[in-house]
Design a protein around this motif. Sequence first.
Motif, mmCIF file in Angstrom:
data_model
loop_
_atom_site.group_PDB
_atom_site.id
_atom_site.type_symbol
_atom_site.label_atom_id
_atom_site.label_comp_id
_atom_site.label_asym_id
_atom_site.label_seq_id
_atom_site.Cartn_x
_atom_site.Cartn_y
_atom_site.Cartn_z
ATOM 1 N N LYS A 800 0.933 -1.001 -0.268
ATOM 2 C CA LYS A 800 0.023 -0.287 -0.023
ATOM 3 C C LYS A 800 0.776 1.276 -0.151
ATOM 4 O O LYS A 800 0.521 2.019 -0.954
ATOM 5 N N VAL A 801 1.877 1.282 0.792
ATOM 6 C CA VAL A 801 2.809 2.377 0.717
ATOM 7 C C VAL A 801 3.353 2.475 -0.392
ATOM 8 O O VAL A 801 3.537 3.700 -0.994
ATOM 9 N N VAL A 802 3.931 1.553 -1.306
ATOM 10 C CA VAL A 802 4.635 1.702 -2.714
ATOM 11 C C VAL A 802 3.548 2.258 -3.637
ATOM 12 O O VAL A 802 3.945 3.094 -4.021
ATOM 13 N N ILE A 803 2.494 1.442 -3.558
ATOM 14 C CA ILE A 803 1.404 1.958 -4.624
ATOM 15 C C ILE A 803 0.678 3.135 -4.458
ATOM 16 O O ILE A 803 0.828 3.998 -5.141
ATOM 17 N N ASP A 804 0.233 3.368 -3.241
ATOM 18 C CA ASP A 804 -0.653 4.514 -2.972
ATOM 19 C C ASP A 804 0.126 5.694 -2.635
ATOM 20 O O ASP A 804 -0.051 6.853 -3.297
ATOM 21 N N ASP A 805 1.236 5.597 -2.019
ATOM 22 C CA ASP A 805 1.880 6.712 -1.520
ATOM 23 C C ASP A 805 3.211 6.919 -2.675
ATOM 24 O O ASP A 805 3.254 8.122 -3.106
ATOM 25 N N ILE A 806 4.038 6.144 -2.666
ATOM 26 C CA ILE A 806 5.425 6.350 -3.324
ATOM 27 C C ILE A 806 5.043 6.433 -5.104
ATOM 28 O O ILE A 806 5.240 7.489 -5.448
ATOM 29 N N TYR A 807 4.214 5.464 -5.587
ATOM 30 C CA TYR A 807 4.054 5.579 -6.846
ATOM 31 C C TYR A 807 2.904 7.007 -7.240
ATOM 32 O O TYR A 807 3.170 7.337 -8.351
ATOM 33 N N GLY A 808 1.933 7.024 -6.172
ATOM 34 C CA GLY A 808 1.151 7.854 -6.358
ATOM 35 C C GLY A 808 1.801 9.447 -6.466
ATOM 36 O O GLY A 808 1.319 10.445 -7.073
#
Length: 837
Positions: A800-808
């Motif tokens: 969730k951190v990788v997709i939602d936050d960083i990639y976002g």
Amino acid sequence: MEPSASSTTTESELKPVGDGRRENHVSTTSVELSNHTKSLNSTTSKTNGSAKNLIGRFGFSRVDSLDVESSKMPKDFLHGKNKDKTSIMLALAFQSLGVIYGDVGTSPLYVYSETYVLNQNPAGPSKEDLVGVLSLIIWTLTLIPLVKYVFIVLWAGDRGNGGTFALYSLICRHARINTVSNQSPEDRELSTYKLDLPTRSAKRAANLKGILERSKVLQRILLLMALVGTCAVIGDGVFTPAISVLSAISGIQVPAPNLSQGVVTAISCVILFILFMVQRFGTDKVGYTFAPIILVWFLSIGLTGLYNIFKHDPSVLKAFNPAYCFTFFTRNKRAGWISLGGIVLCITGTEAMFADLCHFSVRSIQLGFTTIVYPFLLMAYIGQAAYLSKHPEHLSQTFYKSIPSPLFWPMFVVATAAAIIASQAMISATYSIIDQSIALSCFPRLRVIHTSEKYHGQIYVPEINYILMVITIVICIAFKGSTYLIGNAYGIAVVSVMVVTTTFLTLIMILVWQVNLWIALAFSIFFGSIELVYFSSCLFKVPEGGYTPLIIGGVALFIMCTWHYARKRSYDFEVRNKISLDWVLALGSNLGGVRVPGIGLIYTELAQGIPAIFSHLISNLPSMHSVLVFVCVKHLPVPNIPDDERFLLRRVGPQNFRMFRCVVRFGYKDYHEDIKDFEELLFANLSKFIRTEHIESWQPASNGGLQDDIRPDGATAVTVEPFSEDSTNHSILFGSQSSQEEYDAKQITPLSTKSSLESIKEGLEVDEVQYLHEVRRKKVAYILGHTDVRAQKDSNVVRKVVIDDIYGFLRRNSRSNVMALNIPQESLLQVGMINYI
């Protein structure tokens, strides 16, 4: 009506639909349609033979003409067929001096002062240590740049292109490893995708190829190594300007010894700031501007070295005996191993010879290095050693102290200019490799500006430029202008990319060149062991500045891996949720609503099938355009795509649906034309496709069926296949509110009164092409999906951190598809969607 994702009928199936036309019918456009009849008989036998091979390879029940035509290798792309004339080769060799050799040429400014063992004695280095270090420099320059790169690595170019991505793409093409999610088997039939193999079969090559094709772990390792090599080049783009400019400017302390190091650092930072700020204006990559300066530089340091040899100590020439390398380690042991981290700086910029291969020929680079660079560098290093043997106390300013007094200021000016040119070359190389990473979905989309209309490949990336500038200046200030600490960091970046090149080249030797296995292993073990020893010495200096490239490279690698992972997962989501063709056909030719005059270009990442965005359009818009084209832009792991193989076209559904698929392919060295040219090319190829489709459907074959391929030799291939890449740009605007049926009645003249089949064929062809141009004048609209990518609700915290936050965060701050293709806002329609991956 909701689309069924599980429906069994897909676009790629070869079944008659609607009026009986094959949905995946492929056509190839002839430049001169009148020559079709003459060439038909001669083409039929060739086509049937190629068709049988392709049926066996891909399992098609009917062969697309694209597969047949793209199997032919254009003569222009046959490797090694074009021989440089002597005059051209000499000109290219001269130009290469200004582009390739600035970095390795400025290494004499700092190598001796950065060598650990020479700095241990306050009174200066001993004669034995000087000879040992010189011997290591001589043989390092001989083995790595000369033997490995000039005589071996340069021949591993990918259609004349070099660098980490060129090697990686060459391996992937031969081992059939998909570098992009939407890669298709037909992509491998591109003329530039094909390989010239020295042998037809090799069992070990086939075995290794099979292992790479089956092992996802090995494929990920190869990709990771390519990204590591990319990050190392980015590190070079940071450290080359810092150490080169600082070393050059530090010479001002020779005539002004009271000048503090802080003043030198401040002057260097000002020069670096100006250097990065002028990047926006572009630089002539060809090198006529810089070549004379670098030539003067090499002549100056070489002749100065020759002067010092005869004046101070000719006995240092015994360093050509490699035995002094071994005695150096025997005498200094651990200190000798640590010193390798400084000695390796003599080969900085070596990778640039291979990375800039696209601008020069192999022979020209070999000529420039062997006749100018290599001998004059050796003279410079030997001359400095001869000077230090008599004046060991001048170690920290070896280069400038060894210059005869009357020549000091001219040499200072030339050294500063050479340092700036070396910095410019590495900055440009960083732009280039970032652009390649973006093309292969390994880096967030950024604005890429082409700074020259005359020379292809000269680019400027504003965001990367400012990031490099800030990091470079911060490093200069943080290390207080210490070239020793910067050199410790620089060595790690230099050797990292060399290790990657050795690994990739070993695989190419086995897979592509198919040399003797023992030769490939000997190459890998010999050069790999040398580079790993150097790399281990550089790692020892991590606490003393060596951590800097690890931090920079680690951040860049994390960004690239995150972006690549999220893009691949997003594409997999699109594939799982694509719409079946059955659902579209069930809507009827009006697509369940009203078709109004105009053309809608619906951009999609899907190589096959109908994107999910189409169901949103049908459900939420009251009308659709009378002509719809699903446009898919994809980048392939080849440097360039020939213009006559760039566009792939097919009809989607029956003819009265007026729906098409257009796939536009680019290589990692290609760049997008502006939107006007792109639109013109798209519709020109679509018109050709329609004309050819009508000819093929009315041309009886010898067996009574439809002719599979009727393209005369030399015609432009406008073919039909599914492909795709990263999402591209789109926009939409409706034309008049009259219905599709009313418009058809006004614009299309019935042809039922024609007396012959040929007249009917010509009338249908002209009418559909005419209709295409008529509705284009009404309005061309670009439809783009504005997708928000999120992790699934049951995903773990890390994901969730990788997709939602960083990639976002990366996605919000990267360049949008609309900006990338310069789509006019008044013609844009974006449809919002959420993808849970």
